[in-house]
Design an enzyme around this catalytic site. Structure first.
Site, PDB file in Angstrom:
ATOM      1  N   ASP A 164      -3.509 -16.548 -45.333  1.00  0.00           N
ATOM      2  CA  ASP A 164      -3.482 -14.926 -45.118  1.00  0.00           C
ATOM      3  C   ASP A 164      -4.115 -14.939 -43.119  1.00  0.00           C
ATOM      4  OD1 ASP A 164      -4.847 -12.322 -46.978  1.00  0.00           O
ATOM      5  OD2 ASP A 164      -4.387 -12.556 -44.984  1.00  0.00           O
ATOM      6  N   ASP A 177       1.825 -10.507 -43.335  1.00  0.00           N
ATOM      7  CA  ASP A 177       0.791 -11.017 -42.253  1.00  0.00           C
ATOM      8  C   ASP A 177       0.191 -12.707 -43.153  1.00  0.00           C
ATOM      9  OD1 ASP A 177      -0.359  -9.442 -44.059  1.00  0.00           O
ATOM     10  OD2 ASP A 177      -2.298  -9.272 -42.799  1.00  0.00           O
ATOM     11  N   GLU A 178       1.394 -12.669 -44.425  1.00  0.00           N
ATOM     12  CA  GLU A 178       1.375 -13.264 -45.388  1.00  0.00           C
ATOM     13  C   GLU A 178       2.416 -14.318 -45.518  1.00  0.00           C
ATOM     14  OE1 GLU A 178      -0.677 -12.321 -48.896  1.00  0.00           O
ATOM     15  OE2 GLU A 178      -1.156 -10.354 -47.630  1.00  0.00           O
TER      16      GLU A 178
END
Length: 400
Positions: free
Chosen positions: A12, A113-114
């Site tokens: 993350d 973003d993960e």
DNA sequence: TCTGGGGTCCTAGGACCC
DNA sequence: TCTGGGGTCCTAGGACCC
């Protein structure tokens, strides 16, 4: 047969958009906005703009994602505000995903973003933390931004773990650690427990994840829906057998919406907005070679209540005029024409692939004209897109 | 002078068919 | 005309995620 215990990492990016903008600004010789209260947001002069990402110092003084920028500025007048830079974010995202993939090809991108990676065959429980730390450091050293890595025996635990102390940290949450590390947390911290569910649970004395884990299914089913109750109960006990999905799921719907600077009343303005979102949505389905069988519109009033209407079209379509026409009719059915609107939106669903659609023999003769209009629209958009990318390529000095 | 934009999944009720 | 049950599709609304 014995199966190995799974080892899942959840990676993350810390305050993703803000970190990514910071990397670029630092390279250009500007101060590091990660060290001061700062946010990424839309146009700050627009009173409806909200915070898209906040630095850790900003979060510490109570500025959270989704708070209005005007409110954030009242909290902190010196707040540094930067505008989003989507092409750059996309590059940063690709860079970090590529490094994660080099650790395990069994990767599921969860958002920009993960991601999850399945490390079962790549490390052992004993060296998982060491491996996760290496991954975290490699991303930081090569790309200039930090991530948290959560390590667990399933996706749920890995994701919960990556949310522990930030930034630039590795945390584990193995099944055996659930009572100590997860059960004391407020119930809201559990994945899928949002504001409404939290309210309902807390009102019934269930304040921690541990309390949720211990409650009987009968009681829980009465508080939330049956299927949802089942999942919450499993998750509160740290159980989750969902696999890391490497296939990118096909889109099931497309939508676009516009919130007006001021609540709108003039049907001409509303129709212009509807036209704009119809163009955007129809363009997207053509780009991805879909046709849609269902069209929906939604409107939002100033009290945030939403009304939506949905209808099937006779033939699956990707023609802007057909979608817009359907949308206009539905809007006329749900909107009284006198109550001001905050937002209009349009969506399509029940998608099929272009090639699978039967051509109708009795097509409206006007359809050829509509299709030509769409072709020209798509071309204009493609040209605009190329020009934007070109300008961007010229401006950028290096890639992450 | 509070609150963006883009998705997914679930549920409940009604229509319609067998 | 009234009755029951199961299955499927559709619509509207709500909850959650990033």
């Amino acid at each position: 047969m014995l199966t190995r215990p799974r080892i899942i990492f959840h990676i993350d990016v810390n305050s993703a958009f803000l970190s990514w903008s910071a990397v670029k600004m630092v390279r250009e010789g500007q101060p590091d906005i990660r060290l001061v209260p700062s946010v990424v947001s839309g146009d700050p002069s627009d009173r409806r703009s909200i915070v898209t990402a906040a630095s850790i110092p900003a979060k510490k003084i109570g500025i959270k994602v989704a708070t209005p920028v005007s409110m954030a500025l009242r909290t902190c007048p010196q707040l540094v505000i930067v505008r989003g830079d989507w092409p750059w974010y996309k590059q940063c995202s690709e860079g970090f995903i590529a490094i994660c993939r080099s650790y395990s090809p069994v990767l599921q991108q969860f958002s920009i973003d993960e991601c999850f990676i399945d490390m079962t065959l790549r490390c052992s429980p004993d060296d998982a933390v060491q491996t996760a730390t290496r991954l975290k450091d490699e991303i930081r050293d090569r790309l200039g931004f930090t991530v948290n890595v959560g390590v667990g025996s399933n996706k749920l635990l890995a994701k919960m773990a990556s949310d522990f102390e930030k930034p630039d940290k590795v945390h584990t949450l193995w099944g055996s650690e659930v009572p100590a590390k997860m059960w004391p947390l407020p119930v809201r911290d559990l994945l899928w427990v949002g504001r409404k569910t939290e309210e309902r649970l807390v009102a019934n004395g269930i304040k921690t994840i541990g309390a949720l884990a211990r409650i009987g299914m009968g009681t829980l089913s009465q508080l939330v829906g049956g299927k949802f109750a089942q999942q919450l109960h499993e998750n509160a006990n740290g159980r989750d057998d969902s696999p890391v999905e490497t296939e990118v799921a096909e889109a099931k719907s497309y939508s676009a919406e516009r919130t007006f600077k001021e609540d709108l009343l003039d049907p001409k303005d509303i129709d212009r907005a509807l036209f704009n979102v119809a163009c955007i949505v129809a363009h997207r389905i053509r780009r991805d070679a879909f046709r849609a069988s269902s069209v929906s519109i939604f409107i939002k009033y100033k009290d945030f209540s939403v009304v939506q209407k949905q209808r099937q079209v006779e033939q699956p379509t990707d023609v802007t005029a057909v979608i817009l026409n359907e949308a206009r009719h539905m809007l006329a059915e749900v909107w009284d024409g006198v109550t001001p609107l905050r937002q209009v939106g349009l969506g399509v669903s029940k998608l099929t692939h272009e090639s699978a659609v039967q051509m109708s023999l009795f097509e409206d003769p006007k359809m050829e004209y509509y299709r030509e209009w769409d072709r020209q629209y798509d071309e204009r958009r493609a040209r605009a897109e190329d020009a934007r990318l070109l300008a961007y390529e010229r401006k950028k000095t290096e890639t992450p």
